[in-house]
Design an enzyme around this catalytic site. Structure first.
Site, PDB file in Angstrom:
ATOM      1  N   TYR A   1     -10.183   5.922   2.754  1.00  0.00           N
ATOM      2  CA  TYR A   1      -8.752   5.620   2.865  1.00  0.00           C
ATOM      3  C   TYR A   1      -8.251   5.962   4.266  1.00  0.00           C
ATOM      4  O   TYR A   1      -7.546   5.171   4.905  1.00  0.00           O
ATOM      5  CB  TYR A   1      -7.993   6.384   1.788  1.00  0.00           C
ATOM      6  CG  TYR A   1      -6.529   5.999   1.658  1.00  0.00           C
ATOM      7  CD1 TYR A   1      -6.157   4.730   1.236  1.00  0.00           C
ATOM      8  CD2 TYR A   1      -5.524   6.908   1.961  1.00  0.00           C
ATOM      9  CE1 TYR A   1      -4.820   4.379   1.115  1.00  0.00           C
ATOM     10  CE2 TYR A   1      -4.183   6.573   1.837  1.00  0.00           C
ATOM     11  CZ  TYR A   1      -3.831   5.303   1.419  1.00  0.00           C
ATOM     12  OH  TYR A   1      -2.501   4.960   1.300  1.00  0.00           O
TER      13      TYR A   1
ATOM     14  N   SER B   1      -0.106   5.244   6.572  1.00  0.00           N
ATOM     15  CA  SER B   1       0.021   6.420   5.702  1.00  0.00           C
ATOM     16  C   SER B   1      -0.150   7.660   6.575  1.00  0.00           C
ATOM     17  O   SER B   1      -0.739   7.586   7.661  1.00  0.00           O
ATOM     18  CB  SER B   1      -1.094   6.382   4.653  1.00  0.00           C
ATOM     19  OG  SER B   1      -1.252   7.645   4.028  1.00  0.00           O
TER      20      SER B   1
HETATM   21  P1  NDP Z   1       0.834   0.204  -5.840  1.00  0.00           P
HETATM   22  O1  NDP Z   1      -0.546   0.291  -6.387  1.00  0.00           O
HETATM   23  O2  NDP Z   1       1.973   0.739  -6.615  1.00  0.00           O
HETATM   24  O3  NDP Z   1       1.162  -1.331  -5.485  1.00  0.00           O
HETATM   25  C1  NDP Z   1       0.272  -2.041  -4.677  1.00  0.00           C
HETATM   26  C2  NDP Z   1       0.649  -3.516  -4.641  1.00  0.00           C
HETATM   27  O4  NDP Z   1      -0.287  -4.175  -3.805  1.00  0.00           O
HETATM   28  C3  NDP Z   1       0.566  -4.176  -5.995  1.00  0.00           C
HETATM   29  O5  NDP Z   1       1.522  -5.191  -6.113  1.00  0.00           O
HETATM   30  C4  NDP Z   1      -0.840  -4.768  -5.985  1.00  0.00           C
HETATM   31  O6  NDP Z   1      -0.884  -5.853  -6.893  1.00  0.00           O
HETATM   32  C5  NDP Z   1      -0.970  -5.204  -4.528  1.00  0.00           C
HETATM   33  N1  NDP Z   1      -2.358  -5.280  -4.090  1.00  0.00           N
HETATM   34  C6  NDP Z   1      -3.310  -4.309  -4.171  1.00  0.00           C
HETATM   35  N2  NDP Z   1      -4.480  -4.773  -3.709  1.00  0.00           N
HETATM   36  C7  NDP Z   1      -4.250  -6.056  -3.303  1.00  0.00           C
HETATM   37  C8  NDP Z   1      -5.064  -7.066  -2.758  1.00  0.00           C
HETATM   38  N3  NDP Z   1      -6.357  -6.865  -2.526  1.00  0.00           N
HETATM   39  N4  NDP Z   1      -4.512  -8.269  -2.474  1.00  0.00           N
HETATM   40  C9  NDP Z   1      -3.204  -8.500  -2.723  1.00  0.00           C
HETATM   41  N5  NDP Z   1      -2.384  -7.589  -3.245  1.00  0.00           N
HETATM   42  C10 NDP Z   1      -2.903  -6.373  -3.547  1.00  0.00           C
HETATM   43  O7  NDP Z   1       0.756   0.873  -4.386  1.00  0.00           O
HETATM   44  P2  NDP Z   1       1.884   1.516  -3.443  1.00  0.00           P
HETATM   45  O8  NDP Z   1       3.148   0.790  -3.598  1.00  0.00           O
HETATM   46  O9  NDP Z   1       1.830   2.978  -3.623  1.00  0.00           O
HETATM   47  O10 NDP Z   1       1.229   1.236  -2.019  1.00  0.00           O
HETATM   48  C11 NDP Z   1       1.678   0.228  -1.136  1.00  0.00           C
HETATM   49  C12 NDP Z   1       1.146   0.556   0.251  1.00  0.00           C
HETATM   50  O11 NDP Z   1       1.646   1.820   0.673  1.00  0.00           O
HETATM   51  C13 NDP Z   1      -0.383   0.658   0.335  1.00  0.00           C
HETATM   52  O12 NDP Z   1      -0.819   0.084   1.539  1.00  0.00           O
HETATM   53  C14 NDP Z   1      -0.628   2.158   0.332  1.00  0.00           C
HETATM   54  O13 NDP Z   1      -1.839   2.490   0.953  1.00  0.00           O
HETATM   55  C15 NDP Z   1       0.581   2.630   1.121  1.00  0.00           C
HETATM   56  N6  NDP Z   1       0.933   4.034   0.921  1.00  0.00           N
HETATM   57  C16 NDP Z   1       1.156   4.513  -0.338  1.00  0.00           C
HETATM   58  C17 NDP Z   1       1.476   5.849  -0.530  1.00  0.00           C
HETATM   59  C18 NDP Z   1       1.692   6.449  -1.882  1.00  0.00           C
HETATM   60  O14 NDP Z   1       1.655   7.696  -2.002  1.00  0.00           O
HETATM   61  N7  NDP Z   1       1.965   5.654  -2.924  1.00  0.00           N
HETATM   62  C19 NDP Z   1       1.607   6.771   0.625  1.00  0.00           C
HETATM   63  C20 NDP Z   1       1.368   6.144   1.909  1.00  0.00           C
HETATM   64  C21 NDP Z   1       1.051   4.819   2.024  1.00  0.00           C
HETATM   65  P3  NDP Z   1      -2.238  -6.417  -7.561  1.00  0.00           P
HETATM   66  O15 NDP Z   1      -3.020  -5.233  -8.031  1.00  0.00           O
HETATM   67  O16 NDP Z   1      -1.720  -7.298  -8.635  1.00  0.00           O
HETATM   68  O17 NDP Z   1      -2.913  -7.177  -6.467  1.00  0.00           O
END
Ligand code: NDP
Length: 241
Positions: free
Chosen positions: A157, A144
């Site tokens: 974070y 990020s």
């Molecule tokens: P979302 O919350 O929309 O989706 C996250 C996904 O990851 C879900 O499918 C969730 O499913 C899964 N997940 C979360 N925790 C776990 C866990 N402990 N084990 C397995 N699966 C997990 O997030 P984003 O799509 O926004 O984020 C994806 C990545 O991108 C992250 O690493 C985030 O830090 C990074 N990012 C996001 C930004 C943003 O602005 N959105 C900007 C920069 C980076 P479930 O809860 O069912 O496990």
């Protein structure tokens, strides 16, 4: 010339929604078979069904918490067996919460590191021997812009995402001699549930970065000739609102 990904096999963590789901869809569109990981089985089933119908690739799912070493190790082993081999690991699963160092409960701060940093390390370590043995592999870690710049309230974070970049770069130097490419993608705010839940400001669709924008960059990085790798790439908005 850009290489074709057709027939490759990829594991995507956090594929139930947001950026991970978009990456899975874009990989499938390129003809890549998939192993999908998240904690919520119903999300995984839905994504897998719609991808199979739209693109006709093989899709397997395994519900696991990447922060739990035994859980993610067994998910990766299962998906590797089902796919036969694994060419790509997309370490996308992550979590975010913002708060000052004193206000955020210790357990929450620890959980962010546990998921974003240790979870990525566990998933990577689980597939690395297979990639080394095959003398081939591609690992994409979703960090990020918070991993290159700290801010008030993002200590947990940012620490997790800075750490992830250190892990990515070190691993890249460690395993490139095995023809394994380890890359980092650093998006700024993306229009997902995670961004909405932490109260990040989101503009309209013409201006705000969308999950599919990140997915396109991931595909482009994989399509580069194997003799080169994209060490890290920061993706920001052209004209944020
Ligand atoms: P979302 O919350 O929309 O989706 C996250 C996904 O990851 C879900 O499918 C969730 O499913 C899964 N997940 C979360 N925790 C776990 C866990 N402990 N084990 C397995 N699966 C997990 O997030 P984003 O799509 O926004 O984020 C994806 C990545 O991108 C992250 O690493 C985030 O830090 C990074 N990012 C996001 C930004 C943003 O602005 N959105 C900007 C920069 C980076 P479930 O809860 O069912 O496990």
């Amino acid at each position: 010339m850009a290489q074709s990904l057709r027939g490759w096999n990829a594991i995507v963590t956090g594929a139930g929604k947001g950026i991970g789901k978009a990456i899975a869809e874009h990989l499938a569109k390129e003809g890549v078979n998939l192993g999908l990981v998240a904690r919520t089985e119903s999300d995984l089933r839905q994504v897998a069904d719609s991808i199979r119908t739209a693109y006709g690739v093989s899709v397997y799912t395994s519900a696991a918490d990447i922060a739990d070493r035994a859980s993610i190790e067994s998910a990766i082993a299962q998906l590797k067996d089902q796919l036969g081999s694994v060419d790509v690991l997309i370490n996308n699963a992550g979590t975010a919460k913002f708060g000052s160092v004193l206000d955020m409960p210790v357990e929450e701060w620890e959980r962010i590191i546990q998921v974003n940093l240790l979870g990525t390390y566990y998933a990577t370590r689980a597939i690395l021997p297979h990639m080394v043995e095959r003398n081939r592999g591609h690992i994409v870690n979703i960090s990020s812009t918070a991993g290159e710049k700290g801010n008030a309230t993002t200590s947990a974070y940012s620490a997790s995402k800075f750490g992830l970049l250190g892990f990515t770069e070190s691993l890249m130097y460690e395993v490139r001699k095995h023809n394994i490419r380890v890359m980092a993608i650093l998006p700024s705010t993306v229009n997902t549930e995670l961004a909405r839940n932490v109260g990040l400001k989101l503009g309209d669709e013409d201006h705000q970065m969308q999950p599919e924008d990140v997915a396109e960059l991931v595909i482009d990085s994989l399509r580069l000739p194997n003799r080169v790798l994209l060490k890290s790439a920061t993706l920001i908005m052209t004209n944020p609102q």
